[in-house]
Design a protein around this motif. Structure first.
Motif, short mmCIF file in Angstrom:
data_model
loop_
_atom_site.label_atom_id
_atom_site.label_comp_id
_atom_site.label_asym_id
_atom_site.label_seq_id
_atom_site.Cartn_x
_atom_site.Cartn_y
_atom_site.Cartn_z
N ASP A 39 6.94 -17.47 -42.13
CA ASP A 39 8.35 -17.27 -42.42
C ASP A 39 8.42 -16.90 -43.41
O ASP A 39 8.73 -15.93 -44.30
CB ASP A 39 9.95 -17.97 -41.92
N SER A 226 14.64 -20.19 -40.37
CA SER A 226 13.80 -21.17 -40.92
C SER A 226 14.09 -20.88 -42.70
O SER A 226 15.43 -20.81 -43.09
CB SER A 226 12.51 -20.09 -40.79
N TYR A 229 14.88 -18.14 -44.83
CA TYR A 229 15.33 -17.16 -45.45
C TYR A 229 17.14 -17.55 -45.53
O TYR A 229 18.04 -16.63 -45.52
CB TYR A 229 16.30 -16.68 -42.95
#
Length: 331
Positions: A39, A226, A229
């Motif tokens: 991510d 995640s 984010y």
């Protein structure tokens, strides 16, 4: 940009693709990492994309020139990688939708968008191409951004691309944070050349420390998402990234660093597109054998795809330009 700044961005881009690869292969091999580095790699891609696309757009004279540049850069690699995903999936029976409708929907960057508003079901990603969601998102960011940037001189043929682009961009701006991160990169492209010389390296270190602290605070605060984010963490990451970009402006680096960074970045897009197909193809392996094997094979496949297709994107761009110019001359 100075040579050292180009190298800095190349290094970040190349490492981002490797982070995505390592994060995905470790997550299915029994050695899952505590940090979702895949991510992190995606977020870095979106920062860099907003920055580099805006920098490119400022050098273009029209939407047509901008579109040709983006189309050749993306599709010279994207179309062959779709074929790779399709063929490998069919030959090895890897699963996932591989019907013609799904293939062409992915070819036209329509995967994942909620089309129920016009009575259609969403198109799935092709076969094992799970990362294709972000490629489609980014392509329509390009179109939506191009509409705003060149709004005073848009050709008629661009309107369908722009309509979908604005829809997709507005959707992701509401439903996610990647559009916001892309926009942060775009703002950085406009602002950084206008900023004075200060202690940028110290600022980069300072913001990096704040990133670590915010990461710890964000852990567990966003269930199902995640930590990368997290909006505040994203802003701090962008501040650290672009402070580092300014810090290296006057650096003199060894030639091998420039070459190594450029080489690592050159095939990062094809690696991102094809690595999960390689991972699925080697599903019979386990443990560290799987991690090492997938890492090596995925990089080799991506390098081969780069030399076969992606590196020719400038040739494709010039060919498209020559064809469009010739047609315009006839008219």
């Amino acid at each position: 940009m100075t040579k050292s700044q180009v190298t800095f961005l190349d290094l970040i881009r190349g490492l981002a693709a490797q982070l995505v690869l390592i994060g995905h292969v470790t997550s299915v091999s029994g050695h899952e990492l505590k940090v979702t580095i895949q991510d992190l790699g995606v977020v870095l891609f979106f920062f860099l994309s907003g920055f580099l696309i805006t920098t490119t757009a400022m050098k273009k004279d029209s939407f047509t020139e901008y579109f040709i540049d983006r189309f050749s850069r993306i599709f010279t690699a994207y179309a062959p990688c779709l074929c790779f995903i399709l063929v490998v999936g069919l030959v090895l029976g890897l699963g996932g939708p591989t019907d013609p409708g799904t293939f062409f929907a992915n070819l036209f960057m329509l995967q994942d968008y909620p089309l129920h508003v016009i009575g259609l079901k969403p198109f799935e990603r092709l076969g094992t191409g799970q990362p294709l969601w972000s490629v489609a998102m980014e392509w329509w960011f390009y179109m939506g951004f191009g509409a705003l940037f060149f709004m005073r001189k848009l050709p008629i043929w661009s309107l369908p691309f722009i309509a979908v682009g604005i829809y997709a961009t507005s959707l992701q701006a509401v439903g996610g944070v990647l559009a916001f991160f892309w926009g942060v990169g775009a703002v950085a492209a406009v602002m950084l050349p206008r900023l004075p010389k200060v202690w940028w390296f110290s600022l980069a270190v300072f913001f990096s420390v704040l990133c670590l602290q915010r990461y710890r605070l964000a852990t567990g605060q966003t269930p199902g998402l995640s930590q990368f984010y997290d909006l505040r963490l994203g802003l701090l990451m962008a501040a650290a990234l672009f402070s580092g970009f300014k810090a290296v402006e006057g650096w003199t680096l060894p030639e091998w660093v420039h070459r190594a960074s450029a080489g690592l970045a050159s095939y990062s897009f094809t690696l991102y597109l094809t690595h999960l197909t390689v991972l699925e193809a080697l599903h019979g392996l386990n443990g560290w054998v799987k991690v090492v094997s997938v890492f090596v094979v995925a990089n080799l496949v991506a390098i081969a795809m780069y030399f076969a297709f992606e590196r020719h994107h400038r040739t494709v761009r010039e060919w498209i330009k020559s064809v469009t110019i010739a047609k315009a001359a006839k008219v």
